[in-house]
Write a protein that holds these residues in place. Structure first.
Motif, PDB file in Angstrom:
ATOM      1  N   TYR A   1     -10.254   1.334  -1.510  1.00  0.00           N
ATOM      2  CA  TYR A   1      -9.503   1.904  -2.836  1.00  0.00           C
ATOM      3  C   TYR A   1     -10.564   2.302  -3.757  1.00  0.00           C
ATOM      4  O   TYR A   1     -10.366   3.115  -4.677  1.00  0.00           O
TER       5      TYR A   1
ATOM      6  N   ARG B   1      -9.420   3.734  -7.296  1.00  0.00           N
ATOM      7  CA  ARG B   1      -8.763   2.500  -7.777  1.00  0.00           C
ATOM      8  C   ARG B   1      -9.571   1.426  -7.889  1.00  0.00           C
ATOM      9  O   ARG B   1      -9.632   0.588  -6.913  1.00  0.00           O
TER      10      ARG B   1
ATOM     11  N   ASN C   1       0.861  -1.231   0.113  1.00  0.00           N
ATOM     12  CA  ASN C   1      -0.099   0.026  -0.050  1.00  0.00           C
ATOM     13  C   ASN C   1       0.921   1.045  -0.088  1.00  0.00           C
ATOM     14  O   ASN C   1       1.814   1.498   0.929  1.00  0.00           O
TER      15      ASN C   1
ATOM     16  N   ALA D   1      -8.058  -2.473  -7.652  1.00  0.00           N
ATOM     17  CA  ALA D   1      -7.334  -2.900  -6.423  1.00  0.00           C
ATOM     18  C   ALA D   1      -7.566  -4.362  -6.060  1.00  0.00           C
ATOM     19  O   ALA D   1      -8.873  -4.716  -6.144  1.00  0.00           O
TER      20      ALA D   1
ATOM     21  N   GLU E   1      -2.762  -2.086  -5.570  1.00  0.00           N
ATOM     22  CA  GLU E   1      -3.348  -1.226  -5.689  1.00  0.00           C
ATOM     23  C   GLU E   1      -3.866  -0.902  -7.033  1.00  0.00           C
ATOM     24  O   GLU E   1      -4.839  -0.250  -7.062  1.00  0.00           O
TER      25      GLU E   1
END
Length: 776
Positions: free
Chosen positions: A159, A164, A123, A167, A189
């Motif tokens: 996320y 994102r 992360n 992820a 990620e």
């Protein structure tokens, strides 16, 4: 022969039967059913002993409570299976074996290990502290794979909210001694999912470029790694739909609708294309405006006199709301209570107008029983309560309660503020509930500045907008550049003596060293207490007193005028003054136009200098060509009149930053007796600036716009012109120029390319300047 053998012989006989296939088939089915074995009777147990093995943390009593079996009581096979299921689903055991052996029931358990450490790997975008607040698994708790999987899903959701969508999270365990494990969430990620394109369907009156400026969502730009507004967030779509509706409603499009919003994800899952399908409708104007009432104490003509709406103006709900507020305020001034004003709108599709009849009536007799406030751990109740113009016992006015809610939200102290009304102890009583959620109100800012005149500088500021929960503002600033250092302090009490009056104290200390090509240093101490209050919807009056101590020192030039002024030493000034400001640029009824008017005067009433200093400013701005182009006009003027002597260079006006295309102190009277042409400033100045801003055809996510401008101005007038050697007469200067404005990640950058059309020989012009201001 047994019954079963008889059935077999009968079936054999049937099969031999010829010519009757249907009968044979039916009899065969019946006989096969008869041959089927009977259901085995349910097996039962009576356990005299229940033996539990393998449990270390969980005691036997807890195991028996989950199993639901009691030694000495009869239990069926189904109950034994149910006991095994309950133990397995308890989340305490990794494996469960329930084995009945005669009168003994053996329960063999393997407990889940204890979590020693919860760690996150991979992360970068979200830190460990944030992720730890998302998951339920914690150290010293029992590990459960289902909980770990749910935690992984929560991390993925975090996320996704960060934009994102690709992820992925995998929970893994590392076994340690003493039945302990380390729980590690391995995170991929993925790339940030950006908004690659925002487009509109159905818009005819406003371009996509203009509508994109309204939205909070932005297209991905060249600084997408730093600018987060281009990240796709599904929750932001609903907000964008609302701001679009507000944008069109304020421009008369009462039928506007967002039919749909489609979001298409690219195959690479790294970008979205948003498409807003809208229906604009037609823009309506105000038609006939009237006031009617069945109340004998209400004179419609008196109420019509306070209405500011005129037929032909573009319809906007804000004008209607403001008019209702004015009418209800008038009713209170007349001593009328429980008055409600409701607009009745008649639509004229042929003329595209809306006739509005404001109906003044008496509403229900409902009183405010009390105002309950919750959620304010730091902010004092009185800070919130003073936003209400209604107090306990007053008539209940829903419109005023909504206005108070907006004032509470505009304080900036709360991330969320809900204001609702509910029935009180009686049908004619109302309780107003205020539920707030506080947010940080302090800030520490480190900044950097650059200009061609003062060079690179640094700034540090601390500000607290809700000091000690009292709603007060407290700030300190330190600004340093190569030739200028300034230290400032500001305190504001917004409700002085529990009135709608702001009391403020401003104090500063400034030092300059050869600033702006001057051959002298200066020090200035300033202390100004003031009172400010509203005198209208968009106007404000400020009254102040002040003290200034100014000194010229370390002069290295040879100007006779400046030498005399330096010889005066430190001078103290005491003064009283006022400022009046009218500004409807943000709250004005026309969303495309605004006006600023400001008048300020200070009167020196003591100290070493007696003077009158006046200044005036007027600014008007408007957007044209379907709001693609902005135009503005700005006028400023000032006059300094010293009553008991001559003005000094530190008191006179300079046109620094007021007119472009010249160096600092590059305009105005100069002492020709010295080669450097020392700038002297003037007692009078006037400046007019005209500017237009327009798009350059570049993608708007780059934040680059262009502008054309023309500046006109002059500064003149000296008390001491050195026997006429200094030209202090009025000489107009004029400049034209082109500007590039870049709203960059570093802050607003402006590049001015100028050409002086009209100037004096001793003026110092400049064809290019660049400014930057940012905070980090």
């Amino acid at each position: 022969m047994t019954g079963r053998n008889c059935l077999k012989r009968a079936l054999h006989s049937i099969v031999k039967t010829a010519g009757k296939p249907a009968l044979v088939l039916g009899l065969a089915v019946i006989l096969l059913g008869a041959l089927a074995p009977k259901e085995v009777s349910a097996q039962t147990y009576r356990f005299g002993t229940i033996l539990i093995e393998g449990n270390q943390r969980v005691d036997d009593a807890t195991v028996l409570s989950y199993a639901g079996l009691v030694p000495g009581k009869t239990a069926t096979a189904a109950q034994v299976n149910e006991a095994s299921r309950r133990l397995t689903e308890s989340g305490l055991f990794e494996s469960v074996v329930v084995n009945p052996r005669g009168s003994v029931l053996e329960i063999t358990l393997v407990e889940y290990p204890t979590i020693s450490v919860v760690a996150f790997e991979g992360n970068d975008r979200l830190d460990d502290e944030l992720l730890a607040s998302v998951v339920s698994s914690q150290s010293r708790r029992v590990y459960n794979p289902r909980t770990a999987e749910a935690d992984a899903a929560q991390i993925v959701l975090a996320y996704e909210q960060d934009g994102r969508l690709a992820a992925s999270v995998t929970p893994k365990i590392i076994r340690r001694s003493d039945n302990r494990v380390d729980l590690v969430f391995e995170i991929e990620e993925g790339r940030n999912v950006e908004i690659q394109r925002i487009s509109f369907v159905g818009n005819r009156n406003f371009s996509e470029r203009r509508l994109r400026r309204v939205l909070s969502s932005k297209q991905a730009g060249i600084f997408r790694r730093f600018v987060r507004s281009d990240t796709f967030l599904s929750d932001r779509i609903e907000f964008d739909k609302q701001v679009l509706a507000d944008f069109y409603a304020s421009r008369g499009y009462i039928d506007f609708q967002v039919n749909s919003v489609t979001s298409e994800l690219a195959r690479s899952r790294d970008g979205y294309q948003l498409t807003f399908n809208v229906r604009e409708g037609q823009s309506f104007e105000f038609g006939e405006i009237t006031v009617s009432s069945d109340l004998s104490e209400v004179d419609p003509e008196v109420y019509e006199d306070v209405i500011r709406i005129r037929p032909g103006q573009t319809y906007t709900p804000l004008r209607v709301e403001n008019t209702i507020t004015r009418l209800e305020r008038l009713s209170l001034q007349q001593g009328l209570k429980f008055i409600r004003v409701e607009p009745r709108i008649t639509r004229n599709d042929r003329d595209l107008t809306l006739d509005i009849d404001f109906v003044v009536s008496r509403g229900p007799r409902v009183f405010v029983e009390r105002i309950d406030i919750e959620g304010n751990a730091t902010t004092m109740d009185r800070v919130i309560r003073r936003q209400f113009k209604t107090v306990e016992g007053d008539p209940f006015n829903p419109r005023e309660i909504r206005a108070a809610a907006e004032r509470i939200r505009s304080l900036g102290f709360f991330s969320n503020a809900d204001v609702n009304a509910r029935e009180g102890s009686a049908p004619d009583q109302v309780i107003v509930d205020v539920d707030v959620e506080e947010q940080p109100t302090g800030s520490l800012t480190l900044g950097a500045t650059y200009s061609a005149d003062s060079g690179i500088g640094a700034a540090i500021s601390f500000s607290e907008r809700n000091f000690l929960g009292r709603g007060q503002t407290l700030s300190f600033t330190i600004s340093t550049a190569s030739e200028n250092q300034e230290y400032g302090f500001r305190f504001v009490e917004p409700a002085f003596l529990s009135r709608d009056v702001a009391f403020s104290i401003d104090a500063s200390y400034q030092e300059t060293t050869d600033a702006f090509n001057a051959s002298y240093d200066t020090t200035k101490i300033k202390f100004v207490p003031s009172l400010g209050f509203a005198v209208g919807e968009n106007s404000r009056l400020s009254l102040r007193t002040g003290f200034e101590s100014t000194e010229l020192l370390n002069y290295t030039g040879s100007s006779a005028i400046l030498t005399d002024e330096v010889a005066l030493g430190k001078q103290n000034r005491f003064y009283a003054g006022y400022s009046y400001t009218f500004d409807n640029r943000r709250s004005g009824l026309d969303p495309n136009a605004g006006v600023l008017l400001s008048l300020s005067q200070d009167f020196g009433v003591g100290g070493d200098v007696e003077f009158i200093e006046s200044s005036f400013r007027a600014r008007a701005q408007k957007r044209i060509f379907k709001e693609e182009v902005g135009i503005s006009a700005d006028f400023e003027a000032g006059l300094l009149n010293v009553l008991n002597g001559d003005s000094r260079v530190v008191d006179r006006f300079f046109l620094n930053s007021k007119i472009r295309g010249f160096e600092a102190n590059g305009i105005g009277p100069r002492d020709p007796a010295i080669s450097s042409g020392e700038a002297l400033g003037g007692n009078i100045y006037a400046v007019a600036r005209f500017e237009t801003e327009f798009p350059l055809g570049l993608p708007e996510e780059y934040g680059i716009t262009g502008g054309l401008f023309a500046d006109f101005g002059a500064v003149w007038g000296l008390d001491n012109d050195n026997g006429g050697l200094v030209d202090d007469g009025f000489h107009l200067r004029s400049v034209i120029g082109f500007a590039l404005v870049w709203d960059s990640v570093l802050g607003p950058l402006r590049f001015n390319f100028t050409h002086a059309l009209q100037k004096e020989d001793y003026d110092r012009d400049r064809s290019f300047d660049f400014t930057i201001s940012t905070s980090f």
